[in-house]
Design an enzyme around this catalytic site. Sequence first.
Site, short mmCIF file in Angstrom:
data_model
loop_
_atom_site.label_atom_id
_atom_site.label_comp_id
_atom_site.label_asym_id
_atom_site.label_seq_id
_atom_site.Cartn_x
_atom_site.Cartn_y
_atom_site.Cartn_z
N GLY A 48 27.26 63.97 -27.44
CA GLY A 48 27.69 62.64 -27.88
C GLY A 48 29.13 62.26 -27.61
N GLU A 103 34.92 64.56 -31.51
CA GLU A 103 33.52 64.40 -31.92
C GLU A 103 33.10 62.95 -31.79
OE1 GLU A 103 30.79 65.65 -33.03
OE2 GLU A 103 31.12 67.41 -34.30
N ASP A 104 31.80 62.71 -31.62
CA ASP A 104 31.30 61.34 -31.63
C ASP A 104 31.22 60.79 -33.05
OD1 ASP A 104 29.23 63.07 -32.31
OD2 ASP A 104 27.73 62.12 -31.04
N ASP A 107 28.85 63.14 -39.82
CA ASP A 107 27.84 62.67 -40.76
C ASP A 107 27.87 63.60 -41.98
OD1 ASP A 107 24.87 61.08 -40.51
OD2 ASP A 107 24.83 62.96 -41.62
N LYS A 135 30.82 58.76 -41.30
CA LYS A 135 29.98 58.19 -42.37
C LYS A 135 30.38 58.88 -43.66
CE LYS A 135 25.72 57.59 -39.66
NZ LYS A 135 24.40 58.20 -39.40
N VAL A 157 23.20 55.08 -35.93
CA VAL A 157 23.88 54.27 -34.91
C VAL A 157 23.70 54.87 -33.52
CG1 VAL A 157 25.60 53.21 -36.43
CG2 VAL A 157 26.08 55.44 -35.45
N ASP A 163 23.08 58.94 -29.14
CA ASP A 163 21.72 58.79 -28.61
C ASP A 163 20.68 58.42 -29.66
OD1 ASP A 163 21.81 61.43 -29.88
OD2 ASP A 163 19.79 61.65 -29.06
N ARG A 169 22.58 56.41 -24.60
CA ARG A 169 23.99 56.81 -24.65
C ARG A 169 24.85 55.90 -23.77
NH1 ARG A 169 24.09 61.99 -27.02
NH2 ARG A 169 22.32 63.30 -26.52
P1 IMP Z 1 26.92 66.42 -38.92
O1 IMP Z 1 26.94 67.90 -38.66
O2 IMP Z 1 25.85 66.06 -39.91
O3 IMP Z 1 28.27 65.84 -39.30
O4 IMP Z 1 26.41 65.73 -37.61
C1 IMP Z 1 27.13 65.53 -36.51
C2 IMP Z 1 26.24 65.26 -35.31
O5 IMP Z 1 25.00 64.62 -35.63
C3 IMP Z 1 26.95 64.29 -34.41
O6 IMP Z 1 27.82 64.96 -33.53
C4 IMP Z 1 25.81 63.55 -33.74
O7 IMP Z 1 25.43 64.25 -32.57
C5 IMP Z 1 24.67 63.58 -34.74
N1 IMP Z 1 24.58 62.30 -35.49
C6 IMP Z 1 24.85 62.10 -36.79
N2 IMP Z 1 24.65 60.82 -37.16
C7 IMP Z 1 24.26 60.17 -36.04
C8 IMP Z 1 23.95 58.79 -35.76
O8 IMP Z 1 23.98 57.88 -36.62
N3 IMP Z 1 23.61 58.52 -34.48
C9 IMP Z 1 23.57 59.46 -33.49
N4 IMP Z 1 23.87 60.76 -33.71
C10 IMP Z 1 24.21 61.11 -34.97
#
Ligand code: IMP
Length: 179
Positions: A48, A103-104, A107, A135, A157, A163, A169
């Site tokens: 991402g 990072e993209d 979450d 988020k 999103v 994606d 993407r």
């Molecule tokens: P985390 O470990 O839960 O913080 O997730 C991070 C990863 O989950 C990101 O690098 C994204 O690849 C994916 N991700 C989380 N939320 C979204 C979203 O709303 N859209 C697309 N990818 C997401």
Amino acid sequence: MNNEKLAPENFKVLISEARIQQRLRELGAEISRDFQDSKPIMIGILNGGFIFLADLIRHIETDLEIDFMRISSYGNHKESTGHVKVLKPLSADINGRDVIVVEDIVDSGLSLQFLEKLLSAFRPNRLKFATLLHKPSKTRVPVRLDYVGFEVEDKYVVGYGLDEEQLKRNLRQIYVVNE
Ligand code: IMP
């Protein structure tokens, strides 16, 4: 070039291309100030983060290196499983270096927490984290974010690197997917 026809009816624009680019200019200026004379290594997190990294570095006025890592926590699901795997390790030696992880989206924060632990073991001089999107309402572990593009609500999103089942993407704006 306009590829917006790739966005179906249920995609609503959340952050326009102009707002993204304006914010990247601001973040680029901040990073340029913070890393004058330091030649940081910027680590893009695949998949991402690749577009964000590519656009952001062109707003940074200091010499820098890039590298990539690929990690996976989601498989093909939309909720974090908490199990993070390294699919492509780092190539660069970051010992004693200034490092900015790019990072993209943050979450749950679990991927970032995993990366912080993994990368600090290499003893970088400075370890900073940049994310295009955060988020906050979903983040369940303490995370230290140094550069944040935009805070967004708890909605899925896509676009600008993010994606939907590996597609979309290449959209130039960020969209919310309405179920
Ligand atoms: P985390 O470990 O839960 O913080 O997730 C991070 C990863 O989950 C990101 O690098 C994204 O690849 C994916 N991700 C989380 N939320 C979204 C979203 O709303 N859209 C697309 N990818 C997401």
